[in-house]
Motif scaffolding. Structure first.
Motif, PDB file in Angstrom:
ATOM      1  N   ALA A  36      76.662  -4.044  37.813  1.00 26.15           N
ATOM      2  CA  ALA A  36      77.439  -3.363  36.775  1.00 26.15           C
ATOM      3  C   ALA A  36      78.624  -4.229  36.341  1.00 26.15           C
ATOM      4  CB  ALA A  36      77.937  -2.014  37.275  1.00 26.15           C
ATOM      5  N   TRP A  37      79.259  -4.870  37.298  1.00 26.57           N
ATOM      6  CA  TRP A  37      80.371  -5.768  37.000  1.00 26.57           C
ATOM      7  C   TRP A  37      79.874  -6.954  36.179  1.00 26.57           C
ATOM      8  CZ3 TRP A  37      85.403  -5.615  36.859  1.00 26.57           C
ATOM      9  CH2 TRP A  37      86.183  -6.747  37.007  1.00 26.57           C
ATOM     10  N   ALA A  38      78.715  -7.489  36.523  1.00 26.20           N
ATOM     11  CA  ALA A  38      78.137  -8.605  35.768  1.00 26.20           C
ATOM     12  C   ALA A  38      77.870  -8.202  34.321  1.00 26.20           C
ATOM     13  CB  ALA A  38      76.849  -9.084  36.441  1.00 26.20           C
ATOM     14  N   ALA A  39      77.340  -7.015  34.116  1.00 20.63           N
ATOM     15  CA  ALA A  39      77.060  -6.542  32.758  1.00 20.63           C
ATOM     16  C   ALA A  39      78.350  -6.387  31.963  1.00 20.63           C
ATOM     17  CB  ALA A  39      76.304  -5.216  32.812  1.00 20.63           C
ATOM     18  N   GLN A  40      79.373  -5.889  32.601  1.00 21.04           N
ATOM     19  CA  GLN A  40      80.655  -5.720  31.920  1.00 21.04           C
ATOM     20  C   GLN A  40      81.249  -7.081  31.549  1.00 21.04           C
ATOM     21  OE1 GLN A  40      83.723  -3.806  34.236  1.00 21.04           O
ATOM     22  NE2 GLN A  40      84.687  -2.988  32.402  1.00 21.04           N
ATOM     23  N   LEU A  41      81.199  -8.037  32.461  1.00 23.78           N
ATOM     24  CA  LEU A  41      81.740  -9.366  32.187  1.00 23.78           C
ATOM     25  C   LEU A  41      80.962 -10.074  31.087  1.00 23.78           C
ATOM     26  CD1 LEU A  41      82.504 -10.647  35.789  1.00 23.78           C
ATOM     27  CD2 LEU A  41      84.132  -9.817  34.081  1.00 23.78           C
ATOM     28  N   LYS A  42      79.670  -9.842  31.040  1.00 24.83           N
ATOM     29  CA  LYS A  42      78.838 -10.466  30.011  1.00 24.83           C
ATOM     30  C   LYS A  42      79.339 -10.110  28.611  1.00 24.83           C
ATOM     31  CE  LYS A  42      74.084 -11.046  28.555  1.00 24.83           C
ATOM     32  NZ  LYS A  42      72.691 -10.733  28.789  1.00 24.83           N
ATOM     33  N   SER A  43      79.863  -8.909  28.448  1.00 22.67           N
ATOM     34  CA  SER A  43      80.355  -8.492  27.141  1.00 22.67           C
ATOM     35  C   SER A  43      81.593  -9.286  26.708  1.00 22.67           C
ATOM     36  CB  SER A  43      80.661  -6.992  27.128  1.00 22.67           C
ATOM     37  OG  SER A  43      81.785  -6.701  27.932  1.00 22.67           O
ATOM     38  N   PHE A  44      82.234  -9.967  27.649  1.00 23.90           N
ATOM     39  CA  PHE A  44      83.399 -10.800  27.343  1.00 23.90           C
ATOM     40  C   PHE A  44      83.038 -12.281  27.242  1.00 23.90           C
ATOM     41  CE2 PHE A  44      85.337  -7.128  29.534  1.00 23.90           C
ATOM     42  CZ  PHE A  44      86.193  -6.707  28.522  1.00 23.90           C
ATOM     43  N   GLY A  45      81.772 -12.602  27.248  1.00 23.28           N
ATOM     44  CA  GLY A  45      81.318 -13.989  27.259  1.00 23.28           C
ATOM     45  C   GLY A  45      81.921 -14.846  26.167  1.00 23.28           C
ATOM     46  N   HIS A  46      81.974 -14.320  24.948  1.00 25.11           N
ATOM     47  CA  HIS A  46      82.528 -15.108  23.832  1.00 25.11           C
ATOM     48  C   HIS A  46      84.016 -15.393  24.032  1.00 25.11           C
ATOM     49  CE1 HIS A  46      83.466 -10.966  22.705  1.00 25.11           C
ATOM     50  NE2 HIS A  46      84.402 -11.452  21.911  1.00 25.11           N
ATOM     51  N   ARG A  47      84.733 -14.476  24.661  1.00 28.83           N
ATOM     52  CA  ARG A  47      86.161 -14.701  24.942  1.00 28.83           C
ATOM     53  C   ARG A  47      86.332 -15.806  25.977  1.00 28.83           C
ATOM     54  NH1 ARG A  47      88.853  -8.709  25.409  1.00 28.83           N
ATOM     55  NH2 ARG A  47      88.307  -8.025  23.316  1.00 28.83           N
ATOM     56  N   TYR A  48      85.453 -15.806  26.972  1.00 27.22           N
ATOM     57  CA  TYR A  48      85.537 -16.842  27.994  1.00 27.22           C
ATOM     58  C   TYR A  48      85.247 -18.215  27.397  1.00 27.22           C
ATOM     59  CZ  TYR A  48      85.610 -12.992  31.350  1.00 27.22           C
ATOM     60  OH  TYR A  48      85.939 -11.859  32.051  1.00 27.22           O
ATOM     61  N   VAL A  49      84.231 -18.302  26.550  1.00 25.17           N
ATOM     62  CA  VAL A  49      83.903 -19.573  25.899  1.00 25.17           C
ATOM     63  C   VAL A  49      85.098 -20.057  25.084  1.00 25.17           C
ATOM     64  CG1 VAL A  49      82.439 -20.685  24.165  1.00 25.17           C
ATOM     65  CG2 VAL A  49      81.406 -19.220  25.907  1.00 25.17           C
ATOM     66  N   SER A  50      85.738 -19.160  24.381  1.00 22.56           N
ATOM     67  CA  SER A  50      86.921 -19.505  23.596  1.00 22.56           C
ATOM     68  C   SER A  50      88.055 -19.985  24.497  1.00 22.56           C
ATOM     69  CB  SER A  50      87.359 -18.291  22.783  1.00 22.56           C
ATOM     70  OG  SER A  50      88.483 -18.584  22.019  1.00 22.56           O
TER      71      SER A  50
ATOM     72  N   VAL B  37      90.678 -19.232  32.986  1.00 26.88           N
ATOM     73  CA  VAL B  37      90.087 -18.608  31.796  1.00 26.88           C
ATOM     74  C   VAL B  37      89.908 -17.109  31.996  1.00 26.88           C
ATOM     75  CG1 VAL B  37      88.002 -18.518  30.369  1.00 26.88           C
ATOM     76  CG2 VAL B  37      88.980 -20.727  31.010  1.00 26.88           C
ATOM     77  N   CYS B  38      89.443 -16.701  33.163  1.00 28.57           N
ATOM     78  CA  CYS B  38      89.104 -15.291  33.362  1.00 28.57           C
ATOM     79  C   CYS B  38      90.255 -14.444  33.889  1.00 28.57           C
ATOM     80  CB  CYS B  38      87.898 -15.161  34.281  1.00 28.57           C
ATOM     81  SG  CYS B  38      88.209 -15.621  36.002  1.00 28.57           S
ATOM     82  N   GLY B  39      91.225 -15.066  34.542  1.00 27.64           N
ATOM     83  CA  GLY B  39      92.342 -14.314  35.106  1.00 27.64           C
ATOM     84  C   GLY B  39      92.151 -14.009  36.583  1.00 27.64           C
ATOM     85  N   ARG B  40      93.234 -13.633  37.213  1.00 27.79           N
ATOM     86  CA  ARG B  40      93.261 -13.438  38.664  1.00 27.79           C
ATOM     87  C   ARG B  40      92.302 -12.340  39.151  1.00 27.79           C
ATOM     88  NH1 ARG B  40      99.012 -12.554  41.254  1.00 27.79           N
ATOM     89  NH2 ARG B  40      99.320 -13.094  39.102  1.00 27.79           N
ATOM     90  N   GLU B  41      92.303 -11.203  38.468  1.00 24.42           N
ATOM     91  CA  GLU B  41      91.465 -10.071  38.909  1.00 24.42           C
ATOM     92  C   GLU B  41      89.985 -10.434  38.902  1.00 24.42           C
ATOM     93  OE1 GLU B  41      90.251  -6.366  40.221  1.00 24.42           O
ATOM     94  OE2 GLU B  41      92.293  -7.134  40.139  1.00 24.42           O
ATOM     95  N   VAL B  42      89.524 -11.005  37.792  1.00 23.16           N
ATOM     96  CA  VAL B  42      88.113 -11.386  37.685  1.00 23.16           C
ATOM     97  C   VAL B  42      87.800 -12.531  38.648  1.00 23.16           C
ATOM     98  CG1 VAL B  42      86.339 -12.321  36.137  1.00 23.16           C
ATOM     99  CG2 VAL B  42      87.891 -10.537  35.329  1.00 23.16           C
ATOM    100  N   ALA B  43      88.700 -13.497  38.755  1.00 23.50           N
ATOM    101  CA  ALA B  43      88.478 -14.639  39.648  1.00 23.50           C
ATOM    102  C   ALA B  43      88.335 -14.196  41.104  1.00 23.50           C
ATOM    103  CB  ALA B  43      89.611 -15.641  39.511  1.00 23.50           C
ATOM    104  N   SER B  44      89.035 -13.140  41.485  1.00 24.88           N
ATOM    105  CA  SER B  44      88.957 -12.672  42.873  1.00 24.88           C
ATOM    106  C   SER B  44      87.609 -12.016  43.187  1.00 24.88           C
ATOM    107  CB  SER B  44      90.099 -11.699  43.174  1.00 24.88           C
ATOM    108  OG  SER B  44      89.895 -10.465  42.512  1.00 24.88           O
ATOM    109  N   ARG B  45      86.859 -11.642  42.155  1.00 24.76           N
ATOM    110  CA  ARG B  45      85.584 -10.943  42.359  1.00 24.76           C
ATOM    111  C   ARG B  45      84.378 -11.753  41.897  1.00 24.76           C
ATOM    112  NH1 ARG B  45      86.417  -4.976  40.155  1.00 24.76           N
ATOM    113  NH2 ARG B  45      84.522  -4.677  41.355  1.00 24.76           N
ATOM    114  N   THR B  46      84.607 -13.007  41.511  1.00 23.58           N
ATOM    115  CA  THR B  46      83.530 -13.859  41.005  1.00 23.58           C
ATOM    116  C   THR B  46      83.682 -15.257  41.584  1.00 23.58           C
ATOM    117  OG1 THR B  46      84.826 -14.549  39.083  1.00 23.58           O
ATOM    118  CG2 THR B  46      83.410 -12.608  38.799  1.00 23.58           C
ATOM    119  N   ARG B  47      82.644 -16.083  41.334  1.00 24.21           N
ATOM    120  CA  ARG B  47      82.694 -17.482  41.769  1.00 24.21           C
ATOM    121  C   ARG B  47      81.947 -18.330  40.759  1.00 24.21           C
ATOM    122  NH1 ARG B  47      80.027 -21.546  44.572  1.00 24.21           N
ATOM    123  NH2 ARG B  47      78.071 -20.422  44.721  1.00 24.21           N
ATOM    124  N   ALA B  48      82.595 -19.373  40.254  1.00 28.46           N
ATOM    125  CA  ALA B  48      81.912 -20.328  39.380  1.00 28.46           C
ATOM    126  C   ALA B  48      80.977 -21.141  40.259  1.00 28.46           C
ATOM    127  CB  ALA B  48      82.929 -21.220  38.680  1.00 28.46           C
ATOM    128  N   ALA B  49      79.681 -21.045  39.995  1.00 27.23           N
ATOM    129  CA  ALA B  49      78.687 -21.645  40.874  1.00 27.23           C
ATOM    130  C   ALA B  49      78.126 -22.963  40.365  1.00 27.23           C
ATOM    131  CB  ALA B  49      77.539 -20.658  41.093  1.00 27.23           C
TER     132      ALA B  49
END
Length: 85
Positions: free
Chosen positions: A52-66, A25-37
């Motif tokens: 800062a990265w968490a805040a930026q990713l939060k703005s894409f939350g609706h895209r991830y849900v989709s 869902v998130c792609g390789r770049e984001v997956a390399s810097r995050t972990r589904a917990a």
């Protein structure tokens, strides 16, 4: 390939499927810097090392849900980000 992945994920328990689907869902770049917990009650929690990265990713939350909806159906209702320790 995407249809095969959808079938494989839908054969797994919902909690496991949501966590396994995160890199798709998130792609390789984001997956390399995050972990589904954790996944519970429709909410997927993602660990991020940088606030800062968490805040930026939060703005894409609706895209991830989709993205989850297209893979798993209406399973993931919310994606939350927390800072890892």
């Amino acid at each position: 390939l995407r249809n095969i992945m959808c079938d494989l994920l839908r054969a797994r328990p919902v909690e496991e499927a949501a966590i396994l689907a995160w890199p798709l869902v998130c792609g390789r770049e984001v997956a390399s810097r995050t972990r589904a917990a954790d996944f519970a009650n429709g909410c997927l929690t993602i660990e991020v090392s940088d606030p800062a990265w968490a805040a930026q990713l939060k703005s894409f939350g609706h895209r991830y849900v989709s993205g989850f909806e297209s893979l798993l159906g209406p399973v993931v209702k919310e994606v939350k980000f927390r800072i890892s320790r």
